[in-house]
Design a protein around this motif. Sequence first.
Motif, PDB file in Angstrom:
ATOM      1  N   LEU A 199       0.831  -1.209   0.000  1.00 44.12           N
ATOM      2  CA  LEU A 199       0.000   0.000   0.000  1.00 44.12           C
ATOM      3  C   LEU A 199       0.864   1.257   0.000  1.00 44.12           C
ATOM      4  CD1 LEU A 199      -2.709  -1.135   2.574  1.00 44.12           C
ATOM      5  CD2 LEU A 199      -3.063  -0.763   0.122  1.00 44.12           C
ATOM      6  N   LEU A 214       1.011   3.992  -2.997  1.00 47.89           N
ATOM      7  CA  LEU A 214       0.550   5.349  -2.711  1.00 47.89           C
ATOM      8  C   LEU A 214       1.671   6.362  -2.878  1.00 47.89           C
ATOM      9  CD1 LEU A 214      -1.767   7.122  -1.906  1.00 47.89           C
ATOM     10  CD2 LEU A 214      -1.286   6.652   0.505  1.00 47.89           C
ATOM     11  N   PHE A 234      -2.983  -0.215  -5.732  1.00 46.48           N
ATOM     12  CA  PHE A 234      -3.442   0.163  -4.395  1.00 46.48           C
ATOM     13  C   PHE A 234      -4.859  -0.330  -4.144  1.00 46.48           C
ATOM     14  CE2 PHE A 234      -5.395   2.779  -1.202  1.00 46.48           C
ATOM     15  CZ  PHE A 234      -4.399   2.999  -0.264  1.00 46.48           C
TER      16      PHE A 234
END
Length: 398
Positions: A76, A80, A113
């Motif tokens: 993640l 990101l 994501f």
Amino acid sequence: MRSFFMPFAIYVLGLAVFAQGTSEFMLSGLVPDVADDLHISIPAAGWLTSAYAVGMVLGAPLVAMLSIRWPRRRALLIFLLTFLLAHVLGAMTSSFEVLLGTRIVAALANAGFLAVGLAAASAMVGSQAKGRATSVLLSGVTLACIAGVPLGAVLSEFWGWRSAFWAVAIVSVPAVIAILCAVPASAVDPNAPTARHELRALRTPRLAVTLLLGALVNGATFCTFTYLAPLVTDVAALSTNWVPVALALFGIGSFVGVTIGGRFADTKPLQLLTIGAIALLGGWLLFALTAANPITALALVFVQGTLSFAVGSTLIAQALYAATDAPTLAGGFATAAFNVGAAVGPVLGGIAIDAGLGYRSPLLVSAALVALALVSYSVARNAAHRSNHSRGRSPESF
């Protein structure tokens, strides 16, 4: 009694999805400014939107497969941070080619994501609340339509299109920090399924049908949503000042829809899908018949936004339920399927308009796509019912 609130980490993921949803849709209002600033044609600037869509479709399963053995928090954060840095570079560049490249990279990061985020959120809430977790993540997209995209347009009006890119990057920063603090750290499980294992687990008729339904329903949604402005001004005969109102109504309806999906997707998915899809079909047909009435048209914009996202978010949750042994790739393929619909739907609507059928025609195309989804759903459900009955299983396991 189930707790109303999800784990805080899931709301954090929703914040990141809000930033990514804003980025995905905001280009529709920035194309003229980008074209003027970079000295390119408006059609060329339109490739920025197409590049993002292609990146989402192709990237969702591929990037999810790449990251399948990564700890979820690490995955993640990587996705990101990549998304954030792509927007920083996009805001600073004066080269169209570089900007186009950043859109593709951002889309790949967004797709990865979302795939990992869906799997992580489902794991945090257990096996019986995937629908509620999915609705929280998707609410980030709907809130982007309500607030993020209009805010991007306002920023562009006052400080240029680059300010919208900076805003997306800035909104992503607290999400990065919150993921570090809120998403549980985990080591790689040596017994975790490999990409090959997850791919084998995806070979189920139930998942294939669910992805098909998702593409059809989302295709219907974006077929009309893409041409909402001329529908409001040319058919309903409202001034251009009403276009933002219509877009806001659609966005609010979509938020209500994912909330409804989160409430019933885990407990009564078949009822929601059946009733919701039938109502969705009737709504598109009624919209086509009454689009010239401004009050009815605006009301149906809200209603259809609600129904579309209630059904759509439930289908994403059902994709996760259909492939419990492939949580990451199921999320990736669900993301890809819905973006296929988002890409194909507007093309079909445009073909109908170019054929001289008028701006009501996308509504009829949307109705046809939902009708096809209903037929496919009915056939698949009957087949699943017969199969489950012969094995002594519950018919609710479509």
